[in-house]
Design a protein around this motif. Structure first.
Motif, PDB file in Angstrom:
ATOM      1  N   PRO A 178      15.129 -50.046 -16.731  1.00 51.89           N
ATOM      2  CA  PRO A 178      13.913 -49.518 -16.098  1.00 51.89           C
ATOM      3  C   PRO A 178      13.173 -50.611 -15.328  1.00 51.89           C
ATOM      4  O   PRO A 178      13.074 -51.742 -15.792  1.00 51.89           O
ATOM      5  CB  PRO A 178      13.071 -49.025 -17.276  1.00 51.89           C
ATOM      6  CG  PRO A 178      13.998 -48.940 -18.436  1.00 51.89           C
ATOM      7  CD  PRO A 178      15.119 -49.890 -18.180  1.00 51.89           C
ATOM      8  N   MET A 179      12.654 -50.255 -14.187  1.00 51.25           N
ATOM      9  CA  MET A 179      11.965 -51.237 -13.347  1.00 51.25           C
ATOM     10  C   MET A 179      10.512 -51.460 -13.759  1.00 51.25           C
ATOM     11  O   MET A 179       9.981 -52.531 -13.592  1.00 51.25           O
ATOM     12  CB  MET A 179      11.999 -50.801 -11.875  1.00 51.25           C
ATOM     13  CG  MET A 179      13.389 -50.830 -11.281  1.00 51.25           C
ATOM     14  SD  MET A 179      14.171 -52.445 -11.354  1.00 51.25           S
ATOM     15  CE  MET A 179      13.109 -53.423 -10.348  1.00 51.25           C
ATOM     16  N   HIS A 180       9.851 -50.428 -14.259  1.00 48.16           N
ATOM     17  CA  HIS A 180       8.423 -50.542 -14.565  1.00 48.16           C
ATOM     18  C   HIS A 180       8.095 -49.862 -15.887  1.00 48.16           C
ATOM     19  O   HIS A 180       8.702 -48.857 -16.237  1.00 48.16           O
ATOM     20  CB  HIS A 180       7.569 -49.883 -13.465  1.00 48.16           C
ATOM     21  CG  HIS A 180       7.917 -50.299 -12.083  1.00 48.16           C
ATOM     22  ND1 HIS A 180       7.679 -51.571 -11.609  1.00 48.16           N
ATOM     23  CD2 HIS A 180       8.494 -49.632 -11.056  1.00 48.16           C
ATOM     24  CE1 HIS A 180       8.087 -51.651 -10.351  1.00 48.16           C
ATOM     25  NE2 HIS A 180       8.596 -50.496  -9.998  1.00 48.16           N
ATOM     26  N   GLU A 221       7.063 -44.922  -9.028  1.00 48.89           N
ATOM     27  CA  GLU A 221       8.453 -45.215  -9.362  1.00 48.89           C
ATOM     28  C   GLU A 221       8.704 -45.049 -10.854  1.00 48.89           C
ATOM     29  O   GLU A 221       9.741 -44.509 -11.256  1.00 48.89           O
ATOM     30  CB  GLU A 221       8.817 -46.632  -8.917  1.00 48.89           C
ATOM     31  CG  GLU A 221       8.892 -46.789  -7.425  1.00 48.89           C
ATOM     32  CD  GLU A 221       9.032 -48.236  -6.970  1.00 48.89           C
ATOM     33  OE1 GLU A 221       9.016 -49.151  -7.838  1.00 48.89           O
ATOM     34  OE2 GLU A 221       9.185 -48.460  -5.768  1.00 48.89           O
ATOM     35  N   ALA A 222       7.771 -45.510 -11.684  1.00 52.63           N
ATOM     36  CA  ALA A 222       7.928 -45.382 -13.133  1.00 52.63           C
ATOM     37  C   ALA A 222       7.976 -43.917 -13.545  1.00 52.63           C
ATOM     38  O   ALA A 222       8.772 -43.511 -14.388  1.00 52.63           O
ATOM     39  CB  ALA A 222       6.790 -46.099 -13.853  1.00 52.63           C
ATOM     40  N   GLU A 223       7.119 -43.084 -12.938  1.00 51.81           N
ATOM     41  CA  GLU A 223       7.114 -41.666 -13.250  1.00 51.81           C
ATOM     42  C   GLU A 223       8.401 -40.998 -12.799  1.00 51.81           C
ATOM     43  O   GLU A 223       8.965 -40.168 -13.521  1.00 51.81           O
ATOM     44  CB  GLU A 223       5.891 -40.999 -12.607  1.00 51.81           C
ATOM     45  CG  GLU A 223       4.580 -41.421 -13.247  1.00 51.81           C
ATOM     46  CD  GLU A 223       3.360 -41.031 -12.435  1.00 51.81           C
ATOM     47  OE1 GLU A 223       3.520 -40.387 -11.362  1.00 51.81           O
ATOM     48  OE2 GLU A 223       2.239 -41.362 -12.865  1.00 51.81           O
ATOM     49  N   ALA A 224       8.879 -41.352 -11.610  1.00 48.30           N
ATOM     50  CA  ALA A 224      10.138 -40.773 -11.121  1.00 48.30           C
ATOM     51  C   ALA A 224      11.302 -41.198 -12.000  1.00 48.30           C
ATOM     52  O   ALA A 224      12.193 -40.405 -12.307  1.00 48.30           O
ATOM     53  CB  ALA A 224      10.379 -41.209  -9.672  1.00 48.30           C
ATOM     54  N   GLU A 225      11.268 -42.455 -12.429  1.00 47.98           N
ATOM     55  CA  GLU A 225      12.341 -42.960 -13.288  1.00 47.98           C
ATOM     56  C   GLU A 225      12.338 -42.235 -14.637  1.00 47.98           C
ATOM     57  O   GLU A 225      13.384 -41.900 -15.171  1.00 47.98           O
ATOM     58  CB  GLU A 225      12.143 -44.464 -13.483  1.00 47.98           C
ATOM     59  CG  GLU A 225      13.325 -45.188 -14.015  1.00 47.98           C
ATOM     60  CD  GLU A 225      13.129 -46.694 -13.912  1.00 47.98           C
ATOM     61  OE1 GLU A 225      14.005 -47.356 -13.360  1.00 47.98           O
ATOM     62  OE2 GLU A 225      12.099 -47.190 -14.386  1.00 47.98           O
ATOM     63  N   ALA A 226      11.133 -41.981 -15.183  1.00 48.35           N
ATOM     64  CA  ALA A 226      11.026 -41.289 -16.450  1.00 48.35           C
ATOM     65  C   ALA A 226      11.555 -39.858 -16.342  1.00 48.35           C
ATOM     66  O   ALA A 226      12.080 -39.316 -17.306  1.00 48.35           O
ATOM     67  CB  ALA A 226       9.571 -41.279 -16.906  1.00 48.35           C
ATOM     68  N   GLY A 274      14.020 -39.085 -14.456  1.00 41.99           N
ATOM     69  CA  GLY A 274      15.435 -39.169 -14.116  1.00 41.99           C
ATOM     70  C   GLY A 274      15.716 -39.052 -12.638  1.00 41.99           C
ATOM     71  O   GLY A 274      16.855 -38.864 -12.220  1.00 41.99           O
ATOM     72  N   LEU A 278      15.331 -41.422 -10.399  1.00 38.11           N
ATOM     73  CA  LEU A 278      15.848 -42.667  -9.828  1.00 38.11           C
ATOM     74  C   LEU A 278      17.090 -43.103 -10.560  1.00 38.11           C
ATOM     75  O   LEU A 278      17.304 -42.860 -11.681  1.00 38.11           O
ATOM     76  CB  LEU A 278      14.803 -43.788  -9.899  1.00 38.11           C
ATOM     77  CG  LEU A 278      13.574 -43.610  -9.047  1.00 38.11           C
ATOM     78  CD1 LEU A 278      12.630 -44.790  -9.226  1.00 38.11           C
ATOM     79  CD2 LEU A 278      13.926 -43.489  -7.584  1.00 38.11           C
TER      80      LEU A 278
END
Length: 128
Positions: free
Chosen positions: A87-89, A119-124, A126, A128
């Motif tokens: 994870p980035m953030h 970005e953190a929300e998008a990564e959470a 899925g 990204l």
């Protein structure tokens, strides 16, 4: 975690960090470190565990350009790393940094930290 910000008008860097007593990281911390291979023909990328560097080509997913033609890649994959693939953030940490920057009157970092939160929300989710 470390955050740095370059203030262009004064040509200075500001660095924020929290230092804790040094500890050996758990083995799980290394799970997010990997090498990344890239097909020079189509640009497809895939992860290559450090223990399998010699097998980078065999670990490749079917490349879009190569599999459509039914052929093997013409060149050996390019391998880069090791690099962070986790994870980035950390959304909670970035939100705290954003609040701290606002409390200090630093308006410039707000846009960047807002991007980090998105970005953190998008990564959470899925994405990204």
């Amino acid at each position: 975690p470390v955050f740095s910000f370059f203030h262009r008008p004064s040509s200075t860097f500001r660095v924020m960090m929290r230092l804790d007593a040094a500890k050996r990281p758990p083995a799980s911390a290394f799970a997010a470190l990997s090498h990344v291979a890239r097909c020079p023909s189509c640009g497809e990328v895939w992860r290559v565990p450090s223990t399998r560097l010699g097998d980078a080509a065999s670990l490749a997913p079917p490349c879009s350009c190569c599999s459509e033609r039914g052929e093997a890649p013409r060149e050996a994959p390019q391998v880069m790393g090791p690099m962070w693939v986790g994870p980035m953030h950390d959304a909670e940490f970035v939100a705290g940094m954003r609040g701290d920057a606002a409390a200090r009157g630093w308006s410039e970092p707000d846009r960047l930290l807002g991007s980090f939160l998105e970005e953190a929300e998008a990564e959470a989710k899925g994405a990204l």
